[in-house]
Design a protein around this motif. Structure first.
Motif, PDB file in Angstrom:
ATOM      1  N   PRO A 519       0.812  -1.378  -0.037  1.00  0.00           N
ATOM      2  CA  PRO A 519       0.026   0.134  -0.070  1.00  0.00           C
ATOM      3  C   PRO A 519       0.852   1.292  -0.010  1.00  0.00           C
ATOM      4  O   PRO A 519       1.844   1.172   0.725  1.00  0.00           O
ATOM      5  CB  PRO A 519      -0.905  -0.188   1.480  1.00  0.00           C
ATOM      6  CG  PRO A 519      -0.542  -1.570   1.848  1.00  0.00           C
ATOM      7  CD  PRO A 519       0.595  -1.925   1.003  1.00  0.00           C
ATOM      8  N   LEU A 520       0.420   2.062  -0.629  1.00  0.00           N
ATOM      9  CA  LEU A 520       1.255   3.525  -0.740  1.00  0.00           C
ATOM     10  C   LEU A 520       0.868   4.320   0.598  1.00  0.00           C
ATOM     11  O   LEU A 520      -0.201   4.204   1.000  1.00  0.00           O
ATOM     12  CB  LEU A 520       0.618   4.281  -2.020  1.00  0.00           C
ATOM     13  CG  LEU A 520       0.923   3.899  -3.461  1.00  0.00           C
ATOM     14  CD1 LEU A 520       0.302   4.573  -4.422  1.00  0.00           C
ATOM     15  CD2 LEU A 520       2.367   3.624  -3.583  1.00  0.00           C
ATOM     16  N   PRO A 521       1.992   4.847   0.804  1.00  0.00           N
ATOM     17  CA  PRO A 521       1.812   5.781   2.200  1.00  0.00           C
ATOM     18  C   PRO A 521       0.975   7.002   1.703  1.00  0.00           C
ATOM     19  O   PRO A 521       0.913   7.455   0.766  1.00  0.00           O
ATOM     20  CB  PRO A 521       3.280   6.252   2.363  1.00  0.00           C
ATOM     21  CG  PRO A 521       4.055   6.211   1.037  1.00  0.00           C
ATOM     22  CD  PRO A 521       3.376   5.080   0.250  1.00  0.00           C
ATOM     23  N   ALA A 522       0.284   7.482   2.810  1.00  0.00           N
ATOM     24  CA  ALA A 522      -0.341   8.742   2.887  1.00  0.00           C
ATOM     25  C   ALA A 522       0.490   9.696   2.757  1.00  0.00           C
ATOM     26  O   ALA A 522       1.412  10.032   3.708  1.00  0.00           O
ATOM     27  CB  ALA A 522      -1.652   8.570   3.964  1.00  0.00           C
ATOM     28  N   SER A 549      -7.684   9.871   3.470  1.00  0.00           N
ATOM     29  CA  SER A 549      -6.053   9.808   3.385  1.00  0.00           C
ATOM     30  C   SER A 549      -5.668   9.951   1.566  1.00  0.00           C
ATOM     31  O   SER A 549      -6.427   9.428   1.048  1.00  0.00           O
ATOM     32  CB  SER A 549      -5.391   8.904   3.567  1.00  0.00           C
ATOM     33  OG  SER A 549      -5.667   8.643   5.132  1.00  0.00           O
ATOM     34  N   ILE A 551      -3.254   9.299  -0.981  1.00  0.00           N
ATOM     35  CA  ILE A 551      -2.030   8.460  -1.337  1.00  0.00           C
ATOM     36  C   ILE A 551      -1.241   8.874  -2.716  1.00  0.00           C
ATOM     37  O   ILE A 551      -0.430   8.480  -2.786  1.00  0.00           O
ATOM     38  CB  ILE A 551      -2.271   7.248  -1.219  1.00  0.00           C
ATOM     39  CG1 ILE A 551      -3.380   6.630  -2.488  1.00  0.00           C
ATOM     40  CG2 ILE A 551      -2.789   6.759   0.222  1.00  0.00           C
ATOM     41  CD1 ILE A 551      -3.690   5.211  -2.548  1.00  0.00           C
ATOM     42  N   GLU A 552      -1.809   9.775  -3.625  1.00  0.00           N
ATOM     43  CA  GLU A 552      -1.479  10.275  -4.553  1.00  0.00           C
ATOM     44  C   GLU A 552      -2.015  11.582  -5.124  1.00  0.00           C
ATOM     45  O   GLU A 552      -3.365  11.460  -5.100  1.00  0.00           O
ATOM     46  CB  GLU A 552      -1.363   9.052  -5.699  1.00  0.00           C
ATOM     47  CG  GLU A 552      -0.580   9.535  -7.369  1.00  0.00           C
ATOM     48  CD  GLU A 552      -0.916   8.214  -8.230  1.00  0.00           C
ATOM     49  OE1 GLU A 552      -0.563   8.684  -9.162  1.00  0.00           O
ATOM     50  OE2 GLU A 552      -1.216   7.328  -7.976  1.00  0.00           O
ATOM     51  N   ARG A 563      -7.725   7.406  -0.066  1.00  0.00           N
ATOM     52  CA  ARG A 563      -7.843   5.803   0.704  1.00  0.00           C
ATOM     53  C   ARG A 563      -8.801   6.190   2.028  1.00  0.00           C
ATOM     54  O   ARG A 563      -8.430   6.880   2.877  1.00  0.00           O
ATOM     55  CB  ARG A 563      -6.455   5.233   1.217  1.00  0.00           C
ATOM     56  CG  ARG A 563      -6.841   3.953   1.918  1.00  0.00           C
ATOM     57  CD  ARG A 563      -5.299   3.456   2.474  1.00  0.00           C
ATOM     58  NE  ARG A 563      -4.563   3.078   1.440  1.00  0.00           N
ATOM     59  CZ  ARG A 563      -3.171   3.706   1.714  1.00  0.00           C
ATOM     60  NH1 ARG A 563      -2.927   4.130   2.699  1.00  0.00           N
ATOM     61  NH2 ARG A 563      -2.185   3.053   0.740  1.00  0.00           N
ATOM     62  N   GLU A 566      -7.496   0.506   4.645  1.00  0.00           N
ATOM     63  CA  GLU A 566      -6.602  -0.496   3.989  1.00  0.00           C
ATOM     64  C   GLU A 566      -7.076  -1.130   2.832  1.00  0.00           C
ATOM     65  O   GLU A 566      -6.098  -1.436   1.921  1.00  0.00           O
ATOM     66  CB  GLU A 566      -6.000  -1.254   5.256  1.00  0.00           C
ATOM     67  CG  GLU A 566      -5.520  -0.636   6.089  1.00  0.00           C
ATOM     68  CD  GLU A 566      -4.134   0.119   5.712  1.00  0.00           C
ATOM     69  OE1 GLU A 566      -3.333  -0.222   4.906  1.00  0.00           O
ATOM     70  OE2 GLU A 566      -3.621   1.025   6.580  1.00  0.00           O
ATOM     71  N   GLU A 569      -9.838   1.992  -1.769  1.00  0.00           N
ATOM     72  CA  GLU A 569      -9.050   3.032  -2.266  1.00  0.00           C
ATOM     73  C   GLU A 569      -9.412   3.375  -3.560  1.00  0.00           C
ATOM     74  O   GLU A 569      -9.950   2.325  -4.175  1.00  0.00           O
ATOM     75  CB  GLU A 569      -7.388   3.220  -2.013  1.00  0.00           C
ATOM     76  CG  GLU A 569      -6.848   1.932  -2.818  1.00  0.00           C
ATOM     77  CD  GLU A 569      -5.263   1.873  -2.544  1.00  0.00           C
ATOM     78  OE1 GLU A 569      -4.703   1.719  -3.721  1.00  0.00           O
ATOM     79  OE2 GLU A 569      -4.903   2.068  -1.570  1.00  0.00           O
TER      80      GLU A 569
END
Length: 592
Positions: A519-522, A549, A551-552, A563, A566, A569
């Motif tokens: 998972p990409l970090p926030a 959140s 994430i991109e 997201r 978890e 998203e």
């Protein structure tokens, strides 16, 4: 210091000076008036200049203003329009606060000056009249005195003459007494007039003239103060618009700073990118194979051929230039590479089906095909995407109209006195029919769009997100004639690419997009400004006011990846959320 005491004898000079003061004031009014005309003319010229360079509607110039440099130039034109407006404000304020006010004041000043000098002339005429009376009484007194003296001498002469009769002497005596009495009367009259004149003269030089000259002095000083205040107003009118003019200039500077050369370069790529792959290496065509020679192994020609085979013998792995046929005739001279490239750009491939035949006829007739097949793949995809978006807007417009008619019909059903519900059935049916037609049209263009996106090489994630709304839909069946084709510059296709290679490209895209990864970090948070129903694959539904959140961040395609948990998203339109990026987060470029 008073003009009445210092300039008591300068009546004429004061009259000339005050007239000169009025002339100066009128000259200043004329100066301000010409300045206002210059400001109006300058503002008009600025507006005409701005209008001259504004992009014309529905023209090619309007499309050019998508570049940041052109947008900055357009902002400069708009700011110049506002700049011209401030010069019009200067003209209006100077006219109302200076020109009109001073012109009214000049008229009042002329009337006041005329009244004061009229009183002065009246006082002068009165003192002159008194002087004339004094002179007249003086001459009469002098004449009577001389006649009384002659009469006295005549009487004395007659009285001394013994030959004159007593009656004549008595008569001479009475005549002398009469003349003496007249002289005494003239003397008294002269004394009275002289006394009165002195009184009038004192009042003239110590009361009337000082009072009149004091009024003239006050009038002149008010004129001087007024022209000074007008000059201050002149400066203040300019100073009042300086902040707004400064904002206009700041807007021009801000527009200049917003120019992004990288973004403009990317727009050029998006505008002219064809979507084709560069041609591969051209295979070496060996014309020496059919030749049969009897050459010794140690000859010079044998060594040269060996080197040539060593240099060119290997087969190129690259793909042939599209639409260039091999020519293995040994008699024909080999063409330069530039001629091959021109042949590639101008050649017309074979038409393999009736649809391509129709497309070719349309191109020859100069008409644009409905599916934009005359364009390169990338440009065709953009045109189709734009067409789909336009159709969706029209559908939404028709649906809003249908809903409005439905609500009106409900109102008519509840309140029949307001109208006949049956009268709206025709409009309701027409709106429904229009929606159905537009939906069929949209499906047709979506099918073409899906076909083009399937033919294009592996695209970036950004491009996949832009067309994500079509990935979850079932693509309509396309004829075999369209499935076995490869894109060409003029919209036609060749049959060099097989279905197997297309399936490999699609499978590669699918695997790249859905591979399991961490998972990409926030990189921040966002707050939903509006409710968004994520009905298409890759999107996520959000509710107004919800916090999620990020994430991109948006990469220029209008979508932000967020997201909720978890396992949940997806993408939402950037305009639907307010993003707060963490300044220290990895991948965060800016802080909103």
């Amino acid at each position: 210091m008073s003009w009445g005491t210092e300039l008591w004898d300068q009546f004429d000079n004061l009259e000339k000076h005050t007239q000169w003061g009025i002339d100066i004031l009128e000259k200043y009014i004329k100066f301000v008036k010409e300045r206002t005309e210059i400001e109006l003319s300058y503002a008009k010229q600025l507006r005409n200049l701005s209008k001259k360079y504004q992009p014309k509607k529905n023209s090619k110039e309007e499309e050019e203003y998508k570049y940041t440099a052109c947008k900055a130039f357009l902002s400069t034109l708009n700011e110049m329009n506002d700049y011209a407006g401030q010069h019009e404000v200067i003209s209006e304020n100077m006219t109302s606060q200076i020109t009109v006010d001073l012109m009214r004041y000049v008229q009042e000043l002329k009337q006041e000056r005329k009244s004061n000098f009229h009183d002065g002339r009246k006082a002068q005429q009165h003192i002159e009249t008194c002087w004339k009376q004094l002179e007249s009484s003086k001459r009469r007194f002098e004449r009577d005195c001389k006649e009384a003296d002659r009469a006295q001498q005549y009487f004395e002469k007659m009285d001394a003459d013994i030959n004159v009769t007593k009656a004549d002497v008595e008569k001479a005596r009475q005549q002398a007494q009469l003349r003496h009495q007249l002289a005494e009367d003239s003397k008294a009259d002269y004394s009275s007039i002289l006394q009165r004149f002195n009184q009038e003269q004192w009042e003239y030089y110590h009361t009337h003239i000082p009072t009149i000259f004091q009024k003239i002095q006050e009038m002149e000083e008010r004129r001087i103060v007024r022209i000074g205040e007008s000059m201050k107003t002149y400066a203040e009118v300019d100073r009042q618009v300086i902040p707004i003019i400064g904002k206009c200039l700041d807007g021009i500077v801000k527009a200049a700073e917003s120019i992004d050369q990288k973004n403009d370069s990317q727009l050029v790529v998006e505008a002219y990118k064809s979507g084709f792959e560069p041609p591969g290496d051209i295979e070496f065509e060996d014309y020496t194979q059919p030749m049969k020679r009897t050459v010794s192994e140690n000859s010079l020609s044998s060594s040269k051929e060996g080197k040539a085979e060593l240099k060119f013998g290997g087969k190129s792995r690259g793909k042939l230039w599209p639409f260039i046929k091999k020519n293995k005739s040994p008699k024909q001279q080999k063409e330069p590479l530039s001629h091959r490239f021109n042949e590639f750009m101008t050649s017309k491939p074979k038409i393999h089906c009736f649809r391509s035949l129709k497309r070719g006829l349309s191109l020859k007739l100069g008409a644009t095909p409905e599916d934009f097949s005359n364009l390169p793949p990338e440009q065709r995809r953009k045109k189709l995407q734009q067409k789909v978006d336009d159709l969706n807007k029209e559908i939404q417009k028709e649906m809003d109209q249908r809903d409005a008619i439905t609500k009106m019909k409900d109102v008519y059903l509840k309140n029949p006195q307001m109208g006949d519900p049956a009268s709206l059935d025709h409009k309701l049916a027409e709106a429904t029919q229009n929606i159905e037609k537009l939906r069929l049209e949209t499906q047709k263009f979506e099918a073409w769009l899906a076909e083009v996106e399937g033919r294009l090489p592996a695209r970036s994630e950004q491009a996949r997100r832009q067309s994500g709304m079509y990935d979850g839909q079932t693509h309509p069946t396309v004829t075999n004639c369209a499935q076995d084709r490869e894109s060409s510059p003029d919209g036609s296709y060749t049959e060099e690419q097989s279905q197997e290679s297309e399936l490999k490209v699609l499978a590669t895209d699918f695997d790249d997009e859905f591979d399991d990864e961490e998972p990409l970090p926030a990189i921040g948070t966002c707050k939903a400004l509006y409710t968004f129903e994520g009905q298409n694959e890759g999107t996520i539904s959000v509710v107004e006011g919800e916090t999620l959140s990020v994430i991109e961040e948006d990469k220029g395609d209008g979508w932000t990846r967020i997201r909720r948990s978890e396992d949940e998203e997806g993408y939402v339109p950037t305009s639907y959320v307010e993003v707060y990026l963490d300044k220290n987060a990895k991948g965060a470029k800016t802080y909103i």
